[in-house]
Write an enzyme that holds these catalytic residues in place. Structure first.
Site, PDB file in Angstrom:
ATOM      1  N   HIS A  40     -30.502  16.079 -29.528  1.00 26.62           N
ATOM      2  CA  HIS A  40     -29.144  16.683 -29.077  1.00 26.62           C
ATOM      3  C   HIS A  40     -28.109  15.901 -29.186  1.00 26.62           C
ATOM      4  CE1 HIS A  40     -26.936  19.267 -26.018  1.00 26.62           C
ATOM      5  NE2 HIS A  40     -26.260  18.306 -25.975  1.00 26.62           N
ATOM      6  N   GLU A  41     -28.154  14.621 -28.996  1.00 25.68           N
ATOM      7  CA  GLU A  41     -26.980  13.784 -29.173  1.00 25.68           C
ATOM      8  C   GLU A  41     -26.672  13.607 -30.688  1.00 25.68           C
ATOM      9  OE1 GLU A  41     -24.899  13.391 -26.936  1.00 25.68           O
ATOM     10  OE2 GLU A  41     -26.241  13.704 -25.291  1.00 25.68           O
TER      11      GLU A  41
ATOM     12  N   HIS B  48     -24.422  16.207 -31.914  1.00 30.73           N
ATOM     13  CA  HIS B  48     -23.027  15.973 -31.758  1.00 30.73           C
ATOM     14  C   HIS B  48     -22.414  14.854 -33.085  1.00 30.73           C
ATOM     15  CE1 HIS B  48     -22.939  18.291 -28.436  1.00 30.73           C
ATOM     16  NE2 HIS B  48     -23.567  17.581 -27.581  1.00 30.73           N
TER      17      HIS B  48
END
Length: 458
Positions: free
Chosen positions: A24-25, A28
């Site tokens: 997920h990170e 980003h």
């Protein structure tokens, strides 16, 4: 929960959270870097850093922290500190609204991509362990009213083809969220096609946590199985009577037991009473007399013979009940995308129905439940664990897209408002929104942990 279980559950849980948070990170992080935004820190976990590495090229700090339940990517931003004039063009707050949308949306998108890749791996490489959708109806349920018969094989639900028991359950849920009258096409034991119409108008499927199919009144069907003895304890009534492991039980006092459960119940009810067992072994059929010893179980007197018993599936029947689903490369890609989309849509709809009360808040799960299923699926085998990882990844992606300030979806909501009104949302509104978002997320977390505790207690 014993020590052996914990030794499986804890590593599986940490691996699950580690993969999901990192992916997920990284979404980003990767998009921010590609679009020219300076990343100051990439952290998996919160709290005290356990491991830190600073890249000599761009001075980005990579961190693994003590509390693994989350992570973050810290970007250069004038709202969080002074920015050198020569780096203003790399500050996140100076980017166009479309760049900010891309960076924020990249986290949930990465979770969906992970799910697609996992499903692709399962369908094309490991194979998906599956059961044929053979069902039997439970008495006094919608399925019984609809006319389902033991051994019906479900082939379509509202004209949508299904090939596995898992697909059947998921498609049934999806159709239930759209209509309460569902047409099911089945292939009967006589190899004929028939239609069964389920009326679920007065059957709430999500008020409690029980299995959806059992609420409909359907459970997996299997033919009558052989009842076979397992381990025989030394000096037990079973050993003294001459019973042996792998003995096939044909009759108990002249009656054929339908299930292992029925056999055990009969034994328990006849403590200190001779019982005649007819068993089959390689040497032929024998009749042996065994007298169950009186023992105490859960504070109650019961009969026991000191033998394990189970239901054996004859090899020739195994392929009719279960199979390994494998697809070609193109079909695997298509199936993976379809399944991820279906899971995402169903998850979003169920979350929406929680607001109306149609879906119970008891269905919200927290870290304890995730840990439990991480351990169970890891113990079951790689395809099961990968399937679980994909489901949680999809749930994480959908959850983060909810328009709640503090989540990615909340930031995206602000950017949409900025596009419509032509200027950013005021800092004051953002501050109030952050407080509201923290309160909502806090309540969800408390509820999830509470549900976990209740599951453990029950």
């Amino acid at each position: 929960m014993n020590l052996q279980n914990l030794l499986i559950i804890l590593p599986a849980f940490l691996l699950t959270i580690g993969i999901l948070v990192t992916v997920h990170e990284f979404g980003h992080f990767w998009v921010a870097r590609r679009l020219g935004v300076k990343v100051l820190r990439f952290s998996v976990g919160f709290g005290k850093p356990l491991w830190t590495y600073v890249s000599p090229k761009d001075q980005t700090e990579y961190v693994i922290a003590a509390l693994p339940l989350g992570g973050y990517v810290k970007m250069l931003d004038e709202r969080e500190g002074k920015v050198a004039p020569e780096e203003l063009d790399r500050a996140f707050n100076r980017q166009s609204v479309w760049t900010r949308i891309a960076v924020v949306a990249a986290g949930p998108v990465a979770n969906f991509i992970l799910a697609i890749l996992i499903y692709f791996l399962v369908f094309s490489v490991t194979g998906n362990p599956a059961m044929h959708p053979l069902v039997k109806p439970l008495a006094n349920t919608p399925a019984a009213v609809a006319g389902f018969q033991p051994g019906d094989k479900i082939t379509q639900i509202n004209e949508r083809p299904v090939t596995t028991f898992e697909e059947t359950a998921m498609t049934l849920v999806e159709e239930y969220l759209s209509t309460k009258t569902i047409t099911v096409q089945v292939e009967t034991q006589q190899a004929k096609l028939a239609e069964r119409t389920l009326d679920l108008t007065n059957t709430p499927l999500f008020k409690e946590e029980n299995d959806v199919l059992s609420k409909v009144g359907l459970e997996p069907w299997s033919p009558k199985l052989d009842l076979v003895l397992g381990q025989i304890l030394p000096n037990s009534p079973a050993e003294q009577a001459g019973l042996q492991p792998k003995d096939k039980v044909l009759a108990v006092d002249g009656h054929k037991p339908e299930t292992a459960e029925a056999f055990i119940k009969y034994i328990q009810q006849h403590a200190n009473q001779p019982i005649t067992l007819q068993v089959e072994r390689t040497s032929g059929v024998s009749e042996l007399v065994v007298t169950p010893a009186l023992k105490e179980k859960d504070g109650k007197p019961v009969g026991q013979i000191g033998a394990g018993v189970g239901e054996r599936v004859p090899p020739e029947l195994l392929s009719s009940l279960q199979f390994t689903q494998r697809l070609g490369l193109v079909d695997s890609v298509t199936k993976s995308i379809e399944k991820t989309w279906q899971m995402s849509l169903v998850t979003l709809k169920l979350m929406g129905r929680m607001l109306t009360g149609e879906v119970s808040l008891k269905n919200i799960s927290g870290p304890v439940t995730i840990a439990k299923y991480s351990g169970e699926t890891a113990s079951a085998g790689l395809p099961y664990y990968l399937g679980f990882l994909a489901v949680v990844s999809i749930s994480l992606g959908v959850l983060n897209l909810l328009p709640i300030p503090m989540l990615d979806g909340g930031h995206l909501l602000y950017y949409v408002i900025e596009i419509v009104k032509g200027s950013p949302v005021s800092p004051r509104i953002e501050e109030y929104g952050l407080r509201f978002g923290m309160a909502v997320v806090g309540c969800i977390m408390v509820l999830a942990v509470y549900n976990d505790i209740m599951r453990l207690m029950n």
